[in-house]
Design a protein around this motif. Structure first.
Motif, PDB file in Angstrom:
ATOM      1  N   MET A 293       0.833  -1.201   0.000  1.00 33.03           N
ATOM      2  CA  MET A 293       0.000   0.000   0.000  1.00 33.03           C
ATOM      3  C   MET A 293       0.875   1.262   0.000  1.00 33.03           C
ATOM      4  O   MET A 293       1.864   1.324   0.727  1.00 33.03           O
ATOM      5  CB  MET A 293      -0.886   0.001   1.261  1.00 33.03           C
ATOM      6  CG  MET A 293      -2.052   0.975   1.189  1.00 33.03           C
ATOM      7  SD  MET A 293      -2.966   1.103   2.761  1.00 33.03           S
ATOM      8  CE  MET A 293      -3.077  -0.580   3.283  1.00 33.03           C
ATOM      9  N   PRO A 294       0.497   2.275  -0.790  1.00 34.97           N
ATOM     10  CA  PRO A 294       1.159   3.577  -0.665  1.00 34.97           C
ATOM     11  C   PRO A 294       0.762   4.242   0.655  1.00 34.97           C
ATOM     12  O   PRO A 294      -0.314   3.974   1.208  1.00 34.97           O
ATOM     13  CB  PRO A 294       0.637   4.377  -1.867  1.00 34.97           C
ATOM     14  CG  PRO A 294      -0.042   3.382  -2.747  1.00 34.97           C
ATOM     15  CD  PRO A 294      -0.479   2.268  -1.880  1.00 34.97           C
ATOM     16  N   PHE A 295       1.616   5.129   1.152  1.00 36.11           N
ATOM     17  CA  PHE A 295       1.332   5.776   2.438  1.00 36.11           C
ATOM     18  C   PHE A 295       0.076   6.637   2.351  1.00 36.11           C
ATOM     19  O   PHE A 295      -0.704   6.713   3.313  1.00 36.11           O
ATOM     20  CB  PHE A 295       2.538   6.630   2.861  1.00 36.11           C
ATOM     21  CG  PHE A 295       2.388   7.247   4.225  1.00 36.11           C
ATOM     22  CD1 PHE A 295       2.477   6.463   5.363  1.00 36.11           C
ATOM     23  CD2 PHE A 295       2.131   8.605   4.371  1.00 36.11           C
ATOM     24  CE1 PHE A 295       2.329   7.028   6.627  1.00 36.11           C
ATOM     25  CE2 PHE A 295       1.975   9.171   5.623  1.00 36.11           C
ATOM     26  CZ  PHE A 295       2.084   8.381   6.757  1.00 36.11           C
ATOM     27  N   LEU A 321       9.881  -0.405   3.198  1.00 38.27           N
ATOM     28  CA  LEU A 321       9.703   0.502   2.058  1.00 38.27           C
ATOM     29  C   LEU A 321      10.319  -0.119   0.814  1.00 38.27           C
ATOM     30  O   LEU A 321      11.510  -0.453   0.791  1.00 38.27           O
ATOM     31  CB  LEU A 321      10.352   1.857   2.361  1.00 38.27           C
ATOM     32  CG  LEU A 321      10.008   3.004   1.409  1.00 38.27           C
ATOM     33  CD1 LEU A 321       8.530   3.359   1.523  1.00 38.27           C
ATOM     34  CD2 LEU A 321      10.862   4.233   1.707  1.00 38.27           C
ATOM     35  N   VAL A 322       9.509  -0.279  -0.232  1.00 38.68           N
ATOM     36  CA  VAL A 322       9.963  -0.825  -1.519  1.00 38.68           C
ATOM     37  C   VAL A 322       9.440   0.086  -2.619  1.00 38.68           C
ATOM     38  O   VAL A 322       8.221   0.223  -2.788  1.00 38.68           O
ATOM     39  CB  VAL A 322       9.456  -2.272  -1.726  1.00 38.68           C
ATOM     40  CG1 VAL A 322       9.930  -2.800  -3.075  1.00 38.68           C
ATOM     41  CG2 VAL A 322       9.920  -3.177  -0.604  1.00 38.68           C
ATOM     42  N   GLN A 323      10.347   0.729  -3.341  1.00 38.11           N
ATOM     43  CA  GLN A 323       9.982   1.635  -4.428  1.00 38.11           C
ATOM     44  C   GLN A 323       8.977   2.695  -3.962  1.00 38.11           C
ATOM     45  O   GLN A 323       8.028   3.041  -4.664  1.00 38.11           O
ATOM     46  CB  GLN A 323       9.416   0.846  -5.606  1.00 38.11           C
ATOM     47  CG  GLN A 323      10.400  -0.156  -6.194  1.00 38.11           C
ATOM     48  CD  GLN A 323       9.921  -0.796  -7.466  1.00 38.11           C
ATOM     49  OE1 GLN A 323       9.097  -0.236  -8.179  1.00 38.11           O
ATOM     50  NE2 GLN A 323      10.447  -1.965  -7.796  1.00 38.11           N
ATOM     51  N   GLY A 324       9.170   3.215  -2.753  1.00 37.96           N
ATOM     52  CA  GLY A 324       8.324   4.276  -2.215  1.00 37.96           C
ATOM     53  C   GLY A 324       6.997   3.789  -1.657  1.00 37.96           C
ATOM     54  O   GLY A 324       6.229   4.595  -1.123  1.00 37.96           O
ATOM     55  N   ASN A 325       6.708   2.473  -1.753  1.00 35.81           N
ATOM     56  CA  ASN A 325       5.477   1.896  -1.216  1.00 35.81           C
ATOM     57  C   ASN A 325       5.812   0.983  -0.041  1.00 35.81           C
ATOM     58  O   ASN A 325       6.937   0.489   0.080  1.00 35.81           O
ATOM     59  CB  ASN A 325       4.746   1.105  -2.298  1.00 35.81           C
ATOM     60  CG  ASN A 325       4.379   1.951  -3.494  1.00 35.81           C
ATOM     61  OD1 ASN A 325       3.423   2.716  -3.462  1.00 35.81           O
ATOM     62  ND2 ASN A 325       5.151   1.835  -4.575  1.00 35.81           N
ATOM     63  N   TRP A 326       4.814   0.745   0.810  1.00 29.74           N
ATOM     64  CA  TRP A 326       5.038  -0.052   2.011  1.00 29.74           C
ATOM     65  C   TRP A 326       4.549  -1.478   1.795  1.00 29.74           C
ATOM     66  O   TRP A 326       3.425  -1.713   1.377  1.00 29.74           O
ATOM     67  CB  TRP A 326       4.335   0.580   3.212  1.00 29.74           C
ATOM     68  CG  TRP A 326       4.973   1.875   3.632  1.00 29.74           C
ATOM     69  CD1 TRP A 326       4.581   3.121   3.293  1.00 29.74           C
ATOM     70  CD2 TRP A 326       6.139   2.015   4.440  1.00 29.74           C
ATOM     71  NE1 TRP A 326       5.424   4.066   3.849  1.00 29.74           N
ATOM     72  CE2 TRP A 326       6.398   3.409   4.567  1.00 29.74           C
ATOM     73  CE3 TRP A 326       6.986   1.128   5.089  1.00 29.74           C
ATOM     74  CZ2 TRP A 326       7.463   3.907   5.299  1.00 29.74           C
ATOM     75  CZ3 TRP A 326       8.059   1.627   5.821  1.00 29.74           C
ATOM     76  CH2 TRP A 326       8.291   2.992   5.923  1.00 29.74           C
ATOM     77  N   LYS A 411      10.820  11.786  -1.570  1.00 30.90           N
ATOM     78  CA  LYS A 411      11.286  13.178  -1.546  1.00 30.90           C
ATOM     79  C   LYS A 411      10.806  13.892  -0.290  1.00 30.90           C
ATOM     80  O   LYS A 411      11.527  14.707   0.296  1.00 30.90           O
ATOM     81  CB  LYS A 411      10.782  13.914  -2.788  1.00 30.90           C
ATOM     82  CG  LYS A 411      11.460  13.494  -4.082  1.00 30.90           C
ATOM     83  CD  LYS A 411      10.899  14.280  -5.267  1.00 30.90           C
ATOM     84  CE  LYS A 411      11.563  13.851  -6.571  1.00 30.90           C
ATOM     85  NZ  LYS A 411      11.007  14.583  -7.739  1.00 30.90           N
ATOM     86  N   LYS A 412       9.602  13.573   0.155  1.00 30.15           N
ATOM     87  CA  LYS A 412       9.030  14.246   1.316  1.00 30.15           C
ATOM     88  C   LYS A 412       9.623  13.725   2.620  1.00 30.15           C
ATOM     89  O   LYS A 412       9.732  14.465   3.605  1.00 30.15           O
ATOM     90  CB  LYS A 412       7.511  14.042   1.319  1.00 30.15           C
ATOM     91  CG  LYS A 412       6.774  14.856   2.361  1.00 30.15           C
ATOM     92  CD  LYS A 412       5.270  14.668   2.216  1.00 30.15           C
ATOM     93  CE  LYS A 412       4.519  15.490   3.261  1.00 30.15           C
ATOM     94  NZ  LYS A 412       3.041  15.304   3.142  1.00 30.15           N
ATOM     95  N   ILE A 416      13.389   8.830   6.357  1.00 32.09           N
ATOM     96  CA  ILE A 416      12.807   7.482   6.430  1.00 32.09           C
ATOM     97  C   ILE A 416      13.326   6.623   5.281  1.00 32.09           C
ATOM     98  O   ILE A 416      13.648   5.442   5.470  1.00 32.09           O
ATOM     99  CB  ILE A 416      11.274   7.570   6.408  1.00 32.09           C
ATOM    100  CG1 ILE A 416      10.765   8.251   7.684  1.00 32.09           C
ATOM    101  CG2 ILE A 416      10.644   6.192   6.246  1.00 32.09           C
ATOM    102  CD1 ILE A 416       9.270   8.431   7.738  1.00 32.09           C
ATOM    103  N   ALA A 417      13.427   7.212   4.089  1.00 30.61           N
ATOM    104  CA  ALA A 417      13.939   6.460   2.946  1.00 30.61           C
ATOM    105  C   ALA A 417      15.372   6.000   3.201  1.00 30.61           C
ATOM    106  O   ALA A 417      15.741   4.855   2.895  1.00 30.61           O
ATOM    107  CB  ALA A 417      13.871   7.318   1.684  1.00 30.61           C
ATOM    108  N   HIS A 418      16.207   6.881   3.815  1.00 27.70           N
ATOM    109  CA  HIS A 418      17.591   6.512   4.125  1.00 27.70           C
ATOM    110  C   HIS A 418      17.628   5.406   5.181  1.00 27.70           C
ATOM    111  O   HIS A 418      18.403   4.445   5.065  1.00 27.70           O
ATOM    112  CB  HIS A 418      18.353   7.743   4.615  1.00 27.70           C
ATOM    113  CG  HIS A 418      19.771   7.448   5.039  1.00 27.70           C
ATOM    114  ND1 HIS A 418      20.748   7.113   4.131  1.00 27.70           N
ATOM    115  CD2 HIS A 418      20.342   7.411   6.284  1.00 27.70           C
ATOM    116  CE1 HIS A 418      21.882   6.883   4.788  1.00 27.70           C
ATOM    117  NE2 HIS A 418      21.659   7.070   6.092  1.00 27.70           N
ATOM    118  N   ARG A 419      16.773   5.515   6.201  1.00 29.40           N
ATOM    119  CA  ARG A 419      16.733   4.499   7.255  1.00 29.40           C
ATOM    120  C   ARG A 419      16.306   3.142   6.687  1.00 29.40           C
ATOM    121  O   ARG A 419      16.869   2.109   7.042  1.00 29.40           O
ATOM    122  CB  ARG A 419      15.779   4.959   8.358  1.00 29.40           C
ATOM    123  CG  ARG A 419      15.906   4.164   9.662  1.00 29.40           C
ATOM    124  CD  ARG A 419      14.951   4.680  10.714  1.00 29.40           C
ATOM    125  NE  ARG A 419      15.125   6.107  10.938  1.00 29.40           N
ATOM    126  CZ  ARG A 419      14.169   7.009  10.799  1.00 29.40           C
ATOM    127  NH1 ARG A 419      12.956   6.631  10.429  1.00 29.40           N
ATOM    128  NH2 ARG A 419      14.398   8.285  11.031  1.00 29.40           N
TER     129      ARG A 419
END
Length: 672
Positions: A293-295, A321-326, A411-412, A416-419
């Motif tokens: 699901m997307p956030f 997180l996979v490709q910006g989706n959870w 981007k937002k 979290i993306a780095h973690r």
């Protein structure tokens, strides 16, 4: 009160008796498809049978074949469809005509406690409780039998068309499984399933009955049991009540009705029930059910006003997180001390395999199921389940990630993306130790090429001039060596003026593989050689499959070797057609699911073999129909070339076609 009683005087008192002799065997039959004036009392009843536990009754009644309303030709046709042309004792219609029909029952109601049949005699009313109320309707099971006969004939016909070795398949490994002990919960689900109920219904045997007409002496005898055998009041205690008991029966005391909530699956919650849970449980329940699901969608499912920061904290506990989706974590789907519902594999092994599948989608959009299975070595049902959680199958592309990349979220929330990226690195290191691989093994071979650089004409000429000057010394040495071998050769200085430099590439495109202009001749030669080799190997290819094989060929070239950067479909098709191949215009149906490139089919026309003529005949058949039968091809060859050996026919079909459901399709055109 006195005046009221006088206005409603008692006219007659009738004694009521309860007869019990037929209480367990009395059925009320209704015929809703015919009016009461058209009953079946005078119709000959041929057979009757019943399943008492299910209250299922079947009656066979004769049809008046001499009636002016009976269509004899239709009756004969139905009998022919059902029984065929051969005579057998098990035939439905013994006289080659539909001379009977079957009525099958359905229960009008499951609760007959309020219904009874009554007879009135000599001022006495005798009532007998009904066992069941059945509605008799015409049964059309003979149509199912006719369909079965038709399918059998078609199967026999198709079986005769294909040879025994036509459907040979490669040997496949068989997975041996052992049934694990059935839990009580699983047993309850199995007992309540439709399949189990149907099986139980089929287990009850039919009890065959003998039908007696309305005026038959046996019927008259049985009707006597509808009268109460004892008129003593002590034997009819059910109807003898005190005024207080009778009043209680008429007006039962009010009881508080319990609110019974509708029963639903144990793993399903309504949105109202979901929002009564803590936020962490809400997120966990949603992710466990949705899997991916997307956030933004997750926030939309939660109550309005929910703090997004709190949701982010919760979702990182149960998803990755996979490709910006959870994507839900594997240990949430497969808790400790559980096992696979398909194969019984322990949860720990399932989690490792699923983590590998999810990790692969962090590297690329599509994966191949065979590659996944070769690494994690789990049963195919489990591998398919992992992929279905996050991907969808695509023709000739494997399994593609289900959702588009959500770049807005990364981007937002870069922290979290780095973690999550660091977390995936830790998971990767564990998977490398377990499955013995490196990340480079799964990096895409066809790395994306840089976009062509557009430069001005002056810059292009300047670059060519510099390259020529740099190579001038080498060219002079080579020329001097040749002069030593051939004394009559004069030295001709190389012209390096800009006006004589050829235009290296169209539109200023630079060959990034070697830093100079692309060599059209070498590119054409590379493609021509590939076309000749690949069609001698495969004989028939769709444009889509050809492009895929050509891409793999280019990707296998050593680094630094000149390769073709890009080619248009027009150039590819032209090269194919100029190298002993022709396009086969297959008439695909309008509802085909094949892509445009998959509908462009090319075949090797001239290979220098004796079978070229036979192969062309096969192509011609496919230009009239997108699928053919083996017998059609065999007949065509016999008409044009006489008797053709069976081995040659088998070879041609296997070289150019694939078989499915008794039909042959050109390679790459068989519907999935």
């Amino acid at each position: 009160m006195a005046s009221g009683e006088d206005d409603d005087p008692i006219i007659e008192e009738i004694d009521v008796y309860l007869a019990k002799s037929l209480a367990e065997n009395l059925y009320l039959l209704q015929y809703p498809v015919r009016p009461s004036t058209m009953n079946y009392d005078d119709v000959n009843h041929l057979a009757a049978k019943i399943k008492p536990k299910q209250q299922r009754l079947e009656l066979e009644m004769a049809m008046d074949t001499m009636s002016p309303n009976y269509c004899r030709s239709k009756g004969e046709q139905i009998a022919l469809n059902v029984d065929g042309t051969t005579y057998d004792e098990g035939n439905t219609y013994s006289v080659k005509m539909m001379d009977k029909q079957t009525f099958s029952s359905i229960q009008a109601t499951t609760n007959t406690s309020r219904y009874a049949a009554a007879v009135f005699r000599k001022g006495e009313l005798h009532i007998t409780p009904l066992t069941g109320i059945l509605q008799m309707r015409p049964s059309f099971s003979y149509l199912d039998k006719a369909d079965g006969k038709t399918r059998e004939r078609e199967a026999e016909k198709e079986g005769g068309d294909s040879s025994q070795d036509e459907a040979e398949e490669d040997a496949k490994a068989i997975t041996v499984r052992f049934a694990r002990p059935e839990s009580e919960q699983a047993r309850q689900r199995r007992i309540q399933s439709y399949e189990f109920l149907q099986k139980k219904h089929a287990e009850e045997p039919w009890a065959h009955l003998r039908y007696h007409g309305l005026k038959d002496s046996r019927s008259e005898h049985e009707r006597q049991y509808m009268y109460c055998q004892s008129v003593d009041a002590s034997q009819n205690s059910e109807l003898v009540k005190t005024p207080k008991e009778y009043l209680a029966m008429l007006m039962p005391p009010q009881t508080e009705e319990k609110i019974v909530r509708p029963a639903g699956p144990s793993n399903v919650l309504s949105m109202a029930q979901l929002r009564t849970l803590p936020l962490a449980e809400q997120v966990k329940t949603l992710m466990r059910n949705v899997k991916l699901m997307p956030f933004a969608n997750l926030m939309g499912l939660l109550a309005s006003g929910t703090d997004s920061t709190a949701v982010l904290r919760c979702i990182q506990q149960v998803a990755l997180l996979v490709q910006g989706n959870w994507v839900v974590k594997s240990d949430v789907l497969y808790p400790k001390n559980t096992c696979s519902a398909h194969s019984g594999v322990p949860a720990e092994v399932l989690c490792r395999g699923r983590d590998f599948v999810i990790w692969r989608f962090t590297l690329e959009r599509s994966v191949m199921r065979k590659e996944i299975a070769a690494v994690i070595k789990l049963p195919p049902e489990d591998v398919k389940e992992f992929l279905e959680h996050v991907a969808v199958p695509r023709v000739n592309r494997g399994w593609e990630f289900m959702l588009p990349t959500d770049r807005e979220f990364t981007k937002k929330h870069p922290d979290i993306a780095h973690r999550q990226n660091m977390l995936w690195m830790g998971i990767q290191s564990k998977l490398e130790k377990v499955f013995n691989f490196t990340k480079e093994d799964f990096m895409p071979k066809n790395s994306p090429q840089p976009d062509p650089v557009h430069i001005s004409g002056e810059q292009r000429l300047k670059m060519a001039h510099e390259r020529a000057q740099a190579n001038q010394a080498t060219l002079k040495k080579e020329h001097a060596a040749k002069k030593g071998q051939k004394g009559d050769c004069d030295v001709e200085p190389m012209d390096t003026s800009p006006s004589h430099i050829p235009n290296g590439s169209m539109n200023g495109d630079i060959d990034h593989a070697n830093g100079n202009g692309g060599d059209d001749a070498s590119s054409s030669s590379e493609l021509t050689n590939f076309v000749r080799n690949i069609f001698r190997k495969h004989f028939v290819l769709t444009l889509s499959e050809f492009k895929r094989l050509f891409g793999l060929h280019l990707a296998s070239k050593p680094a630094g070797q000149v390769v073709v950067q890009s080619m248009s479909d027009y150039m590819l098709q032209n090269t194919i057609l100029h190298n002993n191949c022709r396009q086969i215009h297959v008439p695909f149906p309008a509802q085909t699911t094949l892509a445009a490139d998959e509908q462009k089919v090319f075949g090797l026309w001239d290979s220098g073999e004796e079978l070229d003529q036979h192969r062309r005949a096969l192509y011609e058949l496919f230009s009239k129909n997108y699928r053919i039968k083996r017998t059609l091809f065999q007949t065509r060859l016999s008409q044009e070339f006489g008797e053709v050996p069976k081995t040659d026919i088998d070879r041609l079909l296997k070289e150019c076609c694939v078989s499915a459901a008794g039909q042959w399709y050109l390679r790459g055109t068989c519907p999935s």
